[in-house]
Motif scaffolding. Structure first.
Motif, short mmCIF file in Angstrom:
data_model
loop_
_atom_site.label_atom_id
_atom_site.label_comp_id
_atom_site.label_asym_id
_atom_site.label_seq_id
_atom_site.Cartn_x
_atom_site.Cartn_y
_atom_site.Cartn_z
N ILE A 37 0.83 -1.20 0.00
CA ILE A 37 0.00 0.00 0.00
C ILE A 37 0.87 1.26 0.00
O ILE A 37 0.61 2.22 -0.73
N GLU A 38 1.94 1.24 0.79
CA GLU A 38 2.84 2.40 0.84
C GLU A 38 3.56 2.63 -0.48
O GLU A 38 3.97 3.76 -0.78
N GLN A 39 3.71 1.57 -1.28
CA GLN A 39 4.35 1.71 -2.59
C GLN A 39 3.34 2.03 -3.69
O GLN A 39 3.69 2.12 -4.86
N GLY A 40 2.08 2.21 -3.31
CA GLY A 40 1.06 2.61 -4.27
C GLY A 40 0.27 1.47 -4.88
O GLY A 40 -0.47 1.68 -5.85
N TYR A 41 0.39 0.26 -4.33
CA TYR A 41 -0.33 -0.89 -4.86
C TYR A 41 -1.53 -1.24 -3.98
O TYR A 41 -1.58 -0.88 -2.79
N LYS A 42 -2.47 -1.95 -4.56
CA LYS A 42 -3.61 -2.46 -3.82
C LYS A 42 -3.49 -3.98 -3.75
O LYS A 42 -3.68 -4.66 -4.78
N PRO A 43 -3.18 -4.55 -2.60
CA PRO A 43 -3.10 -6.01 -2.50
C PRO A 43 -4.46 -6.64 -2.83
O PRO A 43 -5.48 -6.19 -2.31
N GLU A 44 -4.46 -7.66 -3.67
CA GLU A 44 -5.72 -8.36 -3.91
C GLU A 44 -6.12 -9.18 -2.69
O GLU A 44 -7.30 -9.38 -2.43
N ILE A 45 -5.10 -9.65 -1.97
CA ILE A 45 -5.36 -10.40 -0.74
C ILE A 45 -4.38 -9.91 0.33
O ILE A 45 -3.18 -9.82 0.07
N ALA A 46 -4.90 -9.58 1.50
CA ALA A 46 -4.07 -9.27 2.67
C ALA A 46 -4.39 -10.33 3.73
O ALA A 46 -5.56 -10.56 4.05
N ILE A 47 -3.35 -10.99 4.24
CA ILE A 47 -3.58 -12.14 5.12
C ILE A 47 -2.60 -12.13 6.28
O ILE A 47 -1.46 -11.70 6.13
N GLY A 48 -3.06 -12.59 7.45
CA GLY A 48 -2.18 -12.68 8.61
C GLY A 48 -2.87 -12.34 9.90
O GLY A 48 -4.09 -12.10 9.94
N ASP A 49 -2.09 -12.29 10.99
CA ASP A 49 -2.65 -11.87 12.27
C ASP A 49 -2.47 -10.37 12.50
O ASP A 49 -3.06 -9.79 13.39
N PHE A 50 -1.62 -9.75 11.68
CA PHE A 50 -1.40 -8.31 11.68
C PHE A 50 -0.99 -7.78 13.06
O PHE A 50 -1.37 -6.69 13.48
N ASP A 51 -0.16 -8.58 13.73
CA ASP A 51 0.31 -8.17 15.05
C ASP A 51 1.49 -7.20 14.97
O ASP A 51 1.96 -6.70 16.00
N SER A 52 1.97 -6.92 13.76
CA SER A 52 3.12 -6.03 13.61
C SER A 52 2.74 -4.67 13.01
O SER A 52 3.61 -3.91 12.60
N VAL A 53 1.44 -4.37 12.96
CA VAL A 53 1.01 -3.08 12.44
C VAL A 53 0.21 -2.33 13.50
O VAL A 53 -0.42 -2.94 14.39
N LEU A 54 0.24 -1.01 13.41
CA LEU A 54 -0.52 -0.16 14.33
C LEU A 54 -1.98 -0.13 13.93
O LEU A 54 -2.33 -0.43 12.78
N PRO A 55 -2.88 0.25 14.85
CA PRO A 55 -4.32 0.27 14.53
C PRO A 55 -4.65 1.11 13.29
O PRO A 55 -5.45 0.71 12.46
N GLU A 56 -4.02 2.29 13.16
CA GLU A 56 -4.30 3.14 12.01
C GLU A 56 -3.77 2.51 10.72
O GLU A 56 -4.34 2.69 9.63
N GLN A 57 -2.65 1.78 10.83
CA GLN A 57 -2.11 1.07 9.66
C GLN A 57 -3.03 -0.09 9.27
O GLN A 57 -3.25 -0.35 8.09
N MET A 58 -3.59 -0.75 10.28
CA MET A 58 -4.52 -1.84 10.02
C MET A 58 -5.76 -1.33 9.30
O MET A 58 -6.31 -1.99 8.41
N GLU A 59 -6.20 -0.16 9.66
CA GLU A 59 -7.36 0.43 9.01
C GLU A 59 -7.08 0.71 7.54
O GLU A 59 -7.94 0.51 6.67
N SER A 60 -5.86 1.16 7.26
CA SER A 60 -5.47 1.40 5.87
C SER A 60 -5.45 0.09 5.09
O SER A 60 -5.90 0.04 3.92
N ILE A 61 -4.93 -0.98 5.70
CA ILE A 61 -4.92 -2.28 5.05
C ILE A 61 -6.34 -2.76 4.79
O ILE A 61 -6.67 -3.28 3.71
N ARG A 62 -7.22 -2.54 5.76
CA ARG A 62 -8.61 -2.98 5.63
C ARG A 62 -9.31 -2.25 4.47
O ARG A 62 -10.09 -2.84 3.72
N GLU A 63 -9.02 -0.96 4.35
CA GLU A 63 -9.70 -0.14 3.35
C GLU A 63 -9.17 -0.36 1.93
O GLU A 63 -9.92 -0.27 0.96
N ARG A 64 -7.88 -0.68 1.82
CA ARG A 64 -7.24 -0.68 0.50
C ARG A 64 -6.93 -2.06 -0.04
O ARG A 64 -6.33 -2.17 -1.11
N SER A 65 -7.33 -3.10 0.65
CA SER A 65 -7.07 -4.46 0.16
C SER A 65 -8.33 -5.03 -0.48
O SER A 65 -9.45 -4.74 -0.04
#
Length: 211
Positions: A37-65
């Motif tokens: 996402i930071e490189q300007g791409y939209k992941p078709e699939i985002a997968i994991g427990d996401f324990d290494s991202v901050l809440p606001e980063q998780m929201e970005s992943i949720r919105e852009r995947s």
């Protein structure tokens, strides 16, 4: 069939985005989804427990995947990278490239290298790539190109590998055998743009590297 590109949360530089092609199927494993996402791409699939991202980063992943697959960080049986890898295999891609799967955690790095065996068994070409290394696994014949990497190292992933014959290399081998623990296959070089590796039996890691 499309190439699957898996990006995990290990060491991955911005220059790696140059390896991504327009038709690639992008899968982000945990923090790897954020990198895409930071490189300007939209992941078709985002997968994991996401324990290494901050809440606001998780929201970005949720919105852009395209699709989000979350799992419990305690009860999951697979690493984030293996979950992404199994997802890619289930889609049946033409090949798989893995970025960000090497880093400071040697245990995770080795586990991710071992995933190459699953791709080999599924007969799907697969390589691990970062700024300094490109790693593949073979049990038969493999053609490689220089791709900007100076050295080529051969390491057995089985107790021994037999019938190793090299064509186009600085230090040739003909029907040779390498046992696990031997360093005879370290730091060879290609003399030409292309080289061929043939083996008769065993599993051989082919590691192209540069300083």
């Amino acid at each position: 069939m499309r190439r699957a590109v898996i990006v995990s949360g290990g060491s991955v530089s911005p220059s790696m985005k140059n390896l991504i092609q327009p038709n690639d199927l992008l899968i982000g494993a945990d923090r790897g989804a954020l990198w895409l996402i930071e490189q300007g791409y939209k992941p078709e699939i985002a997968i994991g427990d996401f324990d290494s991202v901050l809440p606001e980063q998780m929201e970005s992943i949720r919105e852009r995947s395209g699709r989000l697959v979350e799992c419990d960080p305690v009860w999951k049986d697979y690493t984030d990278t293996e979950m992404a890898f199994e997802t890619a295999l289930s889609i049946g891609p033409s090949s798989i490239m893995m970025l960000g799967v090497l880093g400071t955690r040697l245990d995770h790095s080795l586990a991710n290298i071992h995933l190459l065996k699953k791709a080999l068994e599924a007969e799907i070409p697969c390589k691990i790539t970062d700024e300094h290394n490109q790693i593949q696994l073979t049990r038969g014949m493999l053609r490689i190109s220089q791709d900007g990497y100076k050295y080529v190292t051969l390491l057995p992933l089985t107790t021994k590998v037999t019938g190793i014959t090299l064509t186009g290399f600085k230090y040739p081998l003909n029907d040779a055998e390498i046992e696990m623990g031997q360093s005879i296959g370290v730091s060879n070089e290609l003399l030409e743009e292309l080289g061929t590796i043939n083996i008769r039996d065993g599993l051989l890691l082919v590691i192209q590297s540069k300083d």
